[in-house]
Design a protein around this motif. Sequence first.
Motif, PDB file in Angstrom:
ATOM      1  N   VAL A 174       0.829  -1.204   0.000  1.00 19.51           N
ATOM      2  CA  VAL A 174       0.000   0.000   0.000  1.00 19.51           C
ATOM      3  C   VAL A 174       0.870   1.263   0.000  1.00 19.51           C
ATOM      4  O   VAL A 174       0.405   2.349  -0.370  1.00 19.51           O
ATOM      5  CB  VAL A 174      -0.957  -0.013   1.212  1.00 19.51           C
ATOM      6  CG1 VAL A 174      -0.193   0.177   2.518  1.00 19.51           C
ATOM      7  CG2 VAL A 174      -2.057   1.016   1.058  1.00 19.51           C
ATOM      8  N   SER A 175       2.137   1.133   0.384  1.00 17.79           N
ATOM      9  CA  SER A 175       3.044   2.287   0.411  1.00 17.79           C
ATOM     10  C   SER A 175       4.162   2.192  -0.625  1.00 17.79           C
ATOM     11  O   SER A 175       5.121   2.961  -0.588  1.00 17.79           O
ATOM     12  CB  SER A 175       3.660   2.434   1.808  1.00 17.79           C
ATOM     13  OG  SER A 175       4.415   1.285   2.155  1.00 17.79           O
ATOM     14  N   LYS A 176       4.046   1.233  -1.567  1.00 16.99           N
ATOM     15  CA  LYS A 176       5.065   1.048  -2.597  1.00 16.99           C
ATOM     16  C   LYS A 176       4.594   1.592  -3.942  1.00 16.99           C
ATOM     17  O   LYS A 176       3.403   1.747  -4.187  1.00 16.99           O
ATOM     18  CB  LYS A 176       5.408  -0.442  -2.744  1.00 16.99           C
ATOM     19  CG  LYS A 176       5.897  -1.109  -1.475  1.00 16.99           C
ATOM     20  CD  LYS A 176       7.251  -0.579  -1.041  1.00 16.99           C
ATOM     21  CE  LYS A 176       7.764  -1.339   0.184  1.00 16.99           C
ATOM     22  NZ  LYS A 176       9.073  -0.838   0.636  1.00 16.99           N
ATOM     23  N   ASP A 177       5.553   1.865  -4.822  1.00 21.55           N
ATOM     24  CA  ASP A 177       5.238   2.362  -6.160  1.00 21.55           C
ATOM     25  C   ASP A 177       5.273   1.277  -7.222  1.00 21.55           C
ATOM     26  O   ASP A 177       4.719   1.450  -8.314  1.00 21.55           O
ATOM     27  CB  ASP A 177       6.214   3.480  -6.548  1.00 21.55           C
ATOM     28  CG  ASP A 177       6.073   4.701  -5.657  1.00 21.55           C
ATOM     29  OD1 ASP A 177       4.926   5.051  -5.319  1.00 21.55           O
ATOM     30  OD2 ASP A 177       7.106   5.304  -5.292  1.00 21.55           O
ATOM     31  N   SER A 178       5.944   0.173  -6.921  1.00 23.65           N
ATOM     32  CA  SER A 178       6.041  -0.914  -7.894  1.00 23.65           C
ATOM     33  C   SER A 178       6.379  -2.214  -7.186  1.00 23.65           C
ATOM     34  O   SER A 178       6.761  -2.221  -6.006  1.00 23.65           O
ATOM     35  CB  SER A 178       7.118  -0.611  -8.956  1.00 23.65           C
ATOM     36  OG  SER A 178       8.410  -0.558  -8.352  1.00 23.65           O
ATOM     37  N   VAL A 179       6.244  -3.323  -7.918  1.00 23.06           N
ATOM     38  CA  VAL A 179       6.556  -4.637  -7.372  1.00 23.06           C
ATOM     39  C   VAL A 179       6.968  -5.543  -8.528  1.00 23.06           C
ATOM     40  O   VAL A 179       6.567  -5.330  -9.676  1.00 23.06           O
ATOM     41  CB  VAL A 179       5.331  -5.228  -6.622  1.00 23.06           C
ATOM     42  CG1 VAL A 179       4.197  -5.551  -7.596  1.00 23.06           C
ATOM     43  CG2 VAL A 179       5.715  -6.457  -5.804  1.00 23.06           C
ATOM     44  N   ILE A 180       7.790  -6.545  -8.230  1.00 24.14           N
ATOM     45  CA  ILE A 180       8.221  -7.515  -9.232  1.00 24.14           C
ATOM     46  C   ILE A 180       7.279  -8.715  -9.226  1.00 24.14           C
ATOM     47  O   ILE A 180       6.999  -9.300  -8.182  1.00 24.14           O
ATOM     48  CB  ILE A 180       9.662  -8.003  -8.960  1.00 24.14           C
ATOM     49  CG1 ILE A 180      10.660  -6.846  -9.012  1.00 24.14           C
ATOM     50  CG2 ILE A 180      10.055  -9.097  -9.954  1.00 24.14           C
ATOM     51  CD1 ILE A 180      10.792  -6.224 -10.388  1.00 24.14           C
ATOM     52  N   LEU A 181       6.752  -9.063 -10.414  1.00 25.93           N
ATOM     53  CA  LEU A 181       5.981 -10.290 -10.581  1.00 25.93           C
ATOM     54  C   LEU A 181       6.901 -11.372 -11.130  1.00 25.93           C
ATOM     55  O   LEU A 181       7.606 -11.146 -12.120  1.00 25.93           O
ATOM     56  CB  LEU A 181       4.813 -10.090 -11.548  1.00 25.93           C
ATOM     57  CG  LEU A 181       3.713  -9.095 -11.196  1.00 25.93           C
ATOM     58  CD1 LEU A 181       2.572  -9.213 -12.207  1.00 25.93           C
ATOM     59  CD2 LEU A 181       3.195  -9.303  -9.789  1.00 25.93           C
ATOM     60  N   LYS A 182       6.895 -12.544 -10.507  1.00 27.81           N
ATOM     61  CA  LYS A 182       7.683 -13.679 -10.970  1.00 27.81           C
ATOM     62  C   LYS A 182       6.755 -14.835 -11.324  1.00 27.81           C
ATOM     63  O   LYS A 182       5.924 -15.234 -10.502  1.00 27.81           O
ATOM     64  CB  LYS A 182       8.664 -14.143  -9.882  1.00 27.81           C
ATOM     65  CG  LYS A 182       9.774 -13.158  -9.568  1.00 27.81           C
ATOM     66  CD  LYS A 182      10.745 -13.759  -8.551  1.00 27.81           C
ATOM     67  CE  LYS A 182      11.901 -12.823  -8.264  1.00 27.81           C
ATOM     68  NZ  LYS A 182      12.867 -13.415  -7.275  1.00 27.81           N
ATOM     69  N   ASP A 183       6.894 -15.349 -12.533  1.00 28.71           N
ATOM     70  CA  ASP A 183       6.124 -16.524 -12.932  1.00 28.71           C
ATOM     71  C   ASP A 183       6.799 -17.759 -12.354  1.00 28.71           C
ATOM     72  O   ASP A 183       7.916 -18.113 -12.737  1.00 28.71           O
ATOM     73  CB  ASP A 183       6.062 -16.618 -14.456  1.00 28.71           C
ATOM     74  CG  ASP A 183       5.327 -17.864 -14.937  1.00 28.71           C
ATOM     75  OD1 ASP A 183       4.638 -18.501 -14.108  1.00 28.71           O
ATOM     76  OD2 ASP A 183       5.439 -18.192 -16.129  1.00 28.71           O
ATOM     77  N   VAL A 184       6.124 -18.414 -11.411  1.00 32.68           N
ATOM     78  CA  VAL A 184       6.679 -19.610 -10.776  1.00 32.68           C
ATOM     79  C   VAL A 184       5.866 -20.860 -11.132  1.00 32.68           C
ATOM     80  O   VAL A 184       5.979 -21.888 -10.464  1.00 32.68           O
ATOM     81  CB  VAL A 184       6.749 -19.441  -9.241  1.00 32.68           C
ATOM     82  CG1 VAL A 184       7.684 -18.315  -8.864  1.00 32.68           C
ATOM     83  CG2 VAL A 184       5.358 -19.205  -8.643  1.00 32.68           C
ATOM     84  N   THR A 185       5.079 -20.766 -12.200  1.00 35.36           N
ATOM     85  CA  THR A 185       4.255 -21.901 -12.609  1.00 35.36           C
ATOM     86  C   THR A 185       5.139 -23.078 -13.006  1.00 35.36           C
ATOM     87  O   THR A 185       6.072 -22.923 -13.798  1.00 35.36           O
ATOM     88  CB  THR A 185       3.372 -21.521 -13.809  1.00 35.36           C
ATOM     89  OG1 THR A 185       2.677 -20.309 -13.513  1.00 35.36           O
ATOM     90  CG2 THR A 185       2.379 -22.619 -14.122  1.00 35.36           C
ATOM     91  N   GLU A 186       4.856 -24.244 -12.424  1.00 35.36           N
ATOM     92  CA  GLU A 186       5.625 -25.446 -12.757  1.00 35.36           C
ATOM     93  C   GLU A 186       5.476 -25.764 -14.239  1.00 35.36           C
ATOM     94  O   GLU A 186       4.362 -25.836 -14.759  1.00 35.36           O
ATOM     95  CB  GLU A 186       5.122 -26.624 -11.920  1.00 35.36           C
ATOM     96  CG  GLU A 186       5.901 -27.914 -12.116  1.00 35.36           C
ATOM     97  CD  GLU A 186       7.258 -27.903 -11.433  1.00 35.36           C
ATOM     98  OE1 GLU A 186       8.008 -28.861 -11.642  1.00 35.36           O
ATOM     99  OE2 GLU A 186       7.554 -26.943 -10.700  1.00 35.36           O
ATOM    100  N   GLY A 187       6.603 -25.934 -14.928  1.00 32.69           N
ATOM    101  CA  GLY A 187       6.568 -26.216 -16.349  1.00 32.69           C
ATOM    102  C   GLY A 187       6.360 -24.985 -17.204  1.00 32.69           C
ATOM    103  O   GLY A 187       6.255 -25.082 -18.425  1.00 32.69           O
ATOM    104  N   GLY A 188       6.290 -23.799 -16.563  1.00 32.11           N
ATOM    105  CA  GLY A 188       6.089 -22.555 -17.299  1.00 32.11           C
ATOM    106  C   GLY A 188       7.402 -21.988 -17.829  1.00 32.11           C
ATOM    107  O   GLY A 188       8.470 -22.578 -17.677  1.00 32.11           O
TER     108      GLY A 188
END
Length: 255
Positions: A174-188
């Motif tokens: 709620v107090s951040k400007d950005s975040v890292i998304l990581k794809d951790v899907t098995e076999g992805g």
Amino acid sequence: MEEKNCKCPSFFKVLLYDFTTTLKVPPAFVKNFGAELPEIIILKSFSKKSWGVLMEKKKEGLFFTKGWSKFVKEHSLEYGNFLIFKFTTNSSFEVVIYGHDNCEKETPIGSQQPDPVSEEKKNKKKQQPQTTTRAGVGCSKSSNNLQFVRNLTNDDTQFNIWLPSKFAKATGLVSKDSVILKDVTEGGTGGEWNVELRRQKDVYGRVQLTTGWHKFRKAKNLCCGQNSDDSCLFEFVDGCIHVTIFKNGAAEKPS
């Protein structure tokens, strides 16, 4: 749960229509793992109890049948709930239940140990009163990380994703400007995306994933809209959001 970070074959189901007596296993999961499924499967919830459920082949596919209604009743499952089934062994599924707020729901836990298949044999012993255990602010009992599920059935999920207020506040996003998304899907295909956060100026402290989400969605070929069967599990790990993608009901495919 014992298998806290287990990478297991899994599928999801959104509870729609008449789910109280039977539940169909996604055909894609049956195609890939059907040979490993026993006639009687054990369902385990975070309460560490076990429910025996018959898996029955019908003309329309493979279904949970005898024993499923008891699992539904004991967990107060409702229309629209989102369930993830993790195939942890060759005889059991670990089941994680999400409510209408997209976080792991409050689950009533009955004290009576279920009988795996013989539902017809009624247990005449009196049940003790049920208690309610809260799964925390979107905190999964299976991984101890804050998480939520989002079904991509709304058109607006093409360009942004609302984070549940509890999740945004508990993770500090709620107090951040950005975040890292990581794809951790098995076999992805994996990968990381920097996604901007937009805070709504209201008392609810709502936060959106905005710029960068569309690129992530396009890269992962996620479909949005009323006819979409795609969903994502968002899990906060070490300051990032790990994303497990569910395409057409299955999260993982054999390599």
